[in-house]
Enzyme design. Structure first.
Site, mmCIF file in Angstrom:
data_model
loop_
_atom_site.group_PDB
_atom_site.id
_atom_site.type_symbol
_atom_site.label_atom_id
_atom_site.label_comp_id
_atom_site.label_asym_id
_atom_site.label_seq_id
_atom_site.Cartn_x
_atom_site.Cartn_y
_atom_site.Cartn_z
ATOM 1 C CE LYS A 73 -4.059 2.035 1.021
ATOM 2 N NZ LYS A 73 -3.737 2.837 -0.161
ATOM 3 C CE LYS A 97 4.318 6.515 6.542
ATOM 4 N NZ LYS A 97 4.093 7.490 5.455
ATOM 5 C CE LYS A 109 4.620 7.451 -1.561
ATOM 6 N NZ LYS A 109 3.968 7.776 -0.286
ATOM 7 C CB THR A 193 -1.895 12.798 6.299
ATOM 8 O OG1 THR A 193 -2.278 11.818 5.340
ATOM 9 C CG2 THR A 193 -0.409 12.689 6.563
ATOM 10 C CG ASN A 224 -3.983 16.175 1.749
ATOM 11 O OD1 ASN A 224 -3.569 15.759 2.823
ATOM 12 N ND2 ASN A 224 -5.189 15.906 1.314
ATOM 13 C CB SER A 352 -5.598 4.683 2.879
ATOM 14 O OG SER A 352 -5.486 5.827 2.063
HETATM 15 P P1 NAD Z 1 0.811 18.219 -1.861
HETATM 16 O O1 NAD Z 1 1.206 18.072 -3.273
HETATM 17 O O2 NAD Z 1 -0.647 18.314 -1.551
HETATM 18 O O3 NAD Z 1 1.543 19.478 -1.209
HETATM 19 C C1 NAD Z 1 2.925 19.664 -1.275
HETATM 20 C C2 NAD Z 1 3.228 21.048 -0.713
HETATM 21 O O4 NAD Z 1 4.642 21.210 -0.639
HETATM 22 C C3 NAD Z 1 2.712 22.195 -1.568
HETATM 23 O O5 NAD Z 1 2.241 23.231 -0.730
HETATM 24 C C4 NAD Z 1 3.935 22.656 -2.322
HETATM 25 O O6 NAD Z 1 3.871 24.021 -2.719
HETATM 26 C C5 NAD Z 1 4.994 22.452 -1.269
HETATM 27 N N1 NAD Z 1 6.338 22.319 -1.829
HETATM 28 C C6 NAD Z 1 6.731 21.674 -2.947
HETATM 29 N N2 NAD Z 1 8.054 21.828 -3.130
HETATM 30 C C7 NAD Z 1 8.501 22.558 -2.089
HETATM 31 C C8 NAD Z 1 9.758 23.052 -1.698
HETATM 32 N N3 NAD Z 1 10.841 22.801 -2.439
HETATM 33 N N4 NAD Z 1 9.848 23.791 -0.557
HETATM 34 C C9 NAD Z 1 8.749 24.023 0.195
HETATM 35 N N5 NAD Z 1 7.529 23.597 -0.119
HETATM 36 C C10 NAD Z 1 7.403 22.866 -1.247
HETATM 37 O O7 NAD Z 1 1.471 16.969 -1.090
HETATM 38 P P2 NAD Z 1 1.006 16.322 0.284
HETATM 39 O O8 NAD Z 1 0.082 15.188 -0.019
HETATM 40 O O9 NAD Z 1 0.589 17.409 1.216
HETATM 41 O O10 NAD Z 1 2.373 15.651 0.778
HETATM 42 C C11 NAD Z 1 3.346 16.382 1.523
HETATM 43 C C12 NAD Z 1 4.254 15.397 2.248
HETATM 44 O O11 NAD Z 1 3.467 14.559 3.102
HETATM 45 C C13 NAD Z 1 5.044 14.450 1.336
HETATM 46 O O12 NAD Z 1 6.270 14.144 1.940
HETATM 47 C C14 NAD Z 1 4.169 13.195 1.338
HETATM 48 O O13 NAD Z 1 4.905 12.031 0.997
HETATM 49 C C15 NAD Z 1 3.723 13.194 2.789
HETATM 50 N N6 NAD Z 1 2.541 12.401 3.057
HETATM 51 C C16 NAD Z 1 1.379 12.651 2.418
HETATM 52 C C17 NAD Z 1 0.251 11.877 2.733
HETATM 53 C C18 NAD Z 1 -1.089 12.147 2.119
HETATM 54 O O14 NAD Z 1 -2.062 11.551 2.591
HETATM 55 N N7 NAD Z 1 -1.232 13.027 1.151
HETATM 56 C C19 NAD Z 1 0.349 10.839 3.682
HETATM 57 C C20 NAD Z 1 1.564 10.638 4.332
HETATM 58 C C21 NAD Z 1 2.657 11.427 4.018
#
Ligand code: NAD
Length: 423
Positions: A73, A97, A109, A193, A224, A352
């Site tokens: 997953k 995790k 992934k 998250t 997000n 999820s």
């Molecule tokens: P997203 O695409 O919704 O948001 C990413 C954010 O990071 C945006 O605001 C973007 O502008 C910013 N960003 C991108 N490049 C950047 C940089 N160089 N410097 C600063 N900010 C930057 O992604 P997300 O789903 O919010 O995921 C963010 C993190 O959380 C990732 O590491 C992801 O693997 C992790 N994560 C996400 C989930 C999920 O459910 N979406 C679950 C677990 C972990």
């Protein structure tokens, strides 16, 4: 090993944590060896017709790290810096995790090397469907279940689930989670998250006897995870003093108006120019003297290059892998508490899992049930890891890995790896 490049050596850096946790996990060396190598790797070419008639061929990956505890997953990332090493590390973290919060899943992934900000909505839809065309035989509701990650969202998951149904000629909503509600998504998945991380910070606040109003927070990333984290923390009464996205950050020591920031991003597309705040770079945001720092963007933002300037008391890793192994040791020596990603951001995969269960049962839960179950899981697993950390005088990261490794190792051993050869 240098830890400056964003993803070079990321997988090796990630699995080095297993060796540190091994002495506390009470499992055999064979299980450890098995977890150090990904089970399956797929690289695909995805031809996409652009709106102007041009054909572009994108590279995509899907990695299944380990499926001993259940189907693999993990999310799908659309980003220009995606590479195989990064996807392998992200899949490994998913295995850890899922074990950390006791979900019956292994880790997987996926990613596509693309800058989605340069594509139209129709081009993103064709890319999403093309990616599923390429990996359809690799995934499945009982084999490998994707979800959203950086620059992918519920709309994209809906297209992907639809494409899978077209290819397989069967409705199988459990093949992908993080879908829109109308296509079998779960209530509470959107902010899960961030919410899981907030539930943990509330436990940390109890342990530290914090008064919420005096707790200052800086959040890097306003997608997000970061935007929901800022919103939920502000709603609980924490003082969110800085937020940022790829365009830069906004700082107000009295507290950023998070609701106004959300409106500003909706209207203008980024945080740039948010009223009643001063601009701050992403690098400076990380070094603010706050109580809690929440990295919620990309990996390896805290490395040997800046670790000595990190002043937060607690770092809550909502992003995956924001701290290099080298920097981790620096923070530990300085007494900074790190809530590791495999626990802090596990709320997303937990809900999820609820979505997958609901899809399989065809029975949907009210929001209160999702929140209640999520809080229980996050709180209980935090308490167990904290206890392990206190008992062995080890940091929360190593305690979380030891906790996960016990569950993973027992599953590997129960599966017979050892018995087969020792008779
Ligand atoms: P997203 O695409 O919704 O948001 C990413 C954010 O990071 C945006 O605001 C973007 O502008 C910013 N960003 C991108 N490049 C950047 C940089 N160089 N410097 C600063 N900010 C930057 O992604 P997300 O789903 O919010 O995921 C963010 C993190 O959380 C990732 O590491 C992801 O693997 C992790 N994560 C996400 C989930 C999920 O459910 N979406 C679950 C677990 C972990």
């Amino acid at each position: 090993m240098s830890d400056t490049s964003p993803s070079q050596g990321l997988f090796d850096d990630a699995i080095s944590r297993l060796d540190l946790a091994f002495p506390y996990a009470d499992i055999g060396e064979e299980a450890l060896a098995k977890l150090k190598k990904p089970k399956e790797i797929l690289e695909v070419a995805i031809p996409v017709r652009h709106d102007d008639g041009r054909l572009e061929v994108y590279t995509g990956y899907r990695v299944r790290h380990d499926d001993t505890r259940g189907p693999t997953k993990g999310g799908i990332r659309f980003h220009p810096s995606v590479c195989l090493d990064e996807v392998k590390a992200l899949a490994f973290w998913m295995t850890c995790k899922c074990a950390c919060v006791d979900l019956p899943f292994g880790g997987g992934k996926g990613g596509v090397v693309v800058d989605p900000t340069q594509l139209s909505l129709f081009e993103i839809e064709r890319l999403s469907r093309g990616y599923i065309d390429a990996i359809a035989d690799f995934i499945g509701p009982d084999r490998d279940i994707p979800a959203p990650d950086v620059y992918t969202n519920a709309t994209i998951m809906g297209w992907m689930a639809d494409q899978y149904a077209i290819i397989k000629r069967v409705k199988a909503p459990a093949v992908i989670t993080g879908k829109p509600l109308a296509l079998g998504g779960s209530l509470g998945r959107e902010d899960a998250t961030a919410r899981g991380g907030v539930y943990i910070l509330q436990e940390v606040a109890k342990d530290m006897v914090w008064d919420y109003g005096e707790v200052t927070v800086a959040v890097q990333g306003f997608g997000n995870v970061g935007s929901h984290a800022a919103r939920l923390l502000a709603a609980e009464g924490f003082r969110v003093v800085a937020v940022s996205d790829v365009s830069g950050g906004c700082y107000n020591p009295q507290g950023v108006d998070v609701a106004a920031a959300l409106e500003h991003v909706k209207a203008s597309g980024s945080l740039r120019g948010l009223p009643n705040s001063e601009p701050i770079s992403n690098a400076d945001l990380l070094e603010l003297p706050v109580t809690v720092l929440v990295p919620a963007a990309l990996e390896r933002v805290i490395t040997h290059a800046n670790v000595d300037r990190i002043r937060a008391k607690v770092v809550c890793e909502l992003a995956n892998g924001p701290i290099s192994a080298h920097a981790d040791e620096g923070l530990r020596q300085r007494g900074t508490m790190v809530i590791p990603d495999i626990l802090a951001n596990a709320g997303g995969v937990t809900v999820s899992y609820y979505e997958w269960v609901q899809n399989k049962a065809g029975l949907y839960w009210p929001l209160g049930e999702v929140h209640g179950r999520l809080r229980r899981t996050m709180t209980e697993e935090y308490r167990r890891i904290r206890q392990l950390s206190t008992d062995h005088r080890i940091g929360m990261r190593i305690a979380a890995y030891a906790h996960a490794l016990r569950r993973m190792g027992r599953a590997v051993e129960a599966g017979g790896t050892r018995a087969m050869y020792t008779g």
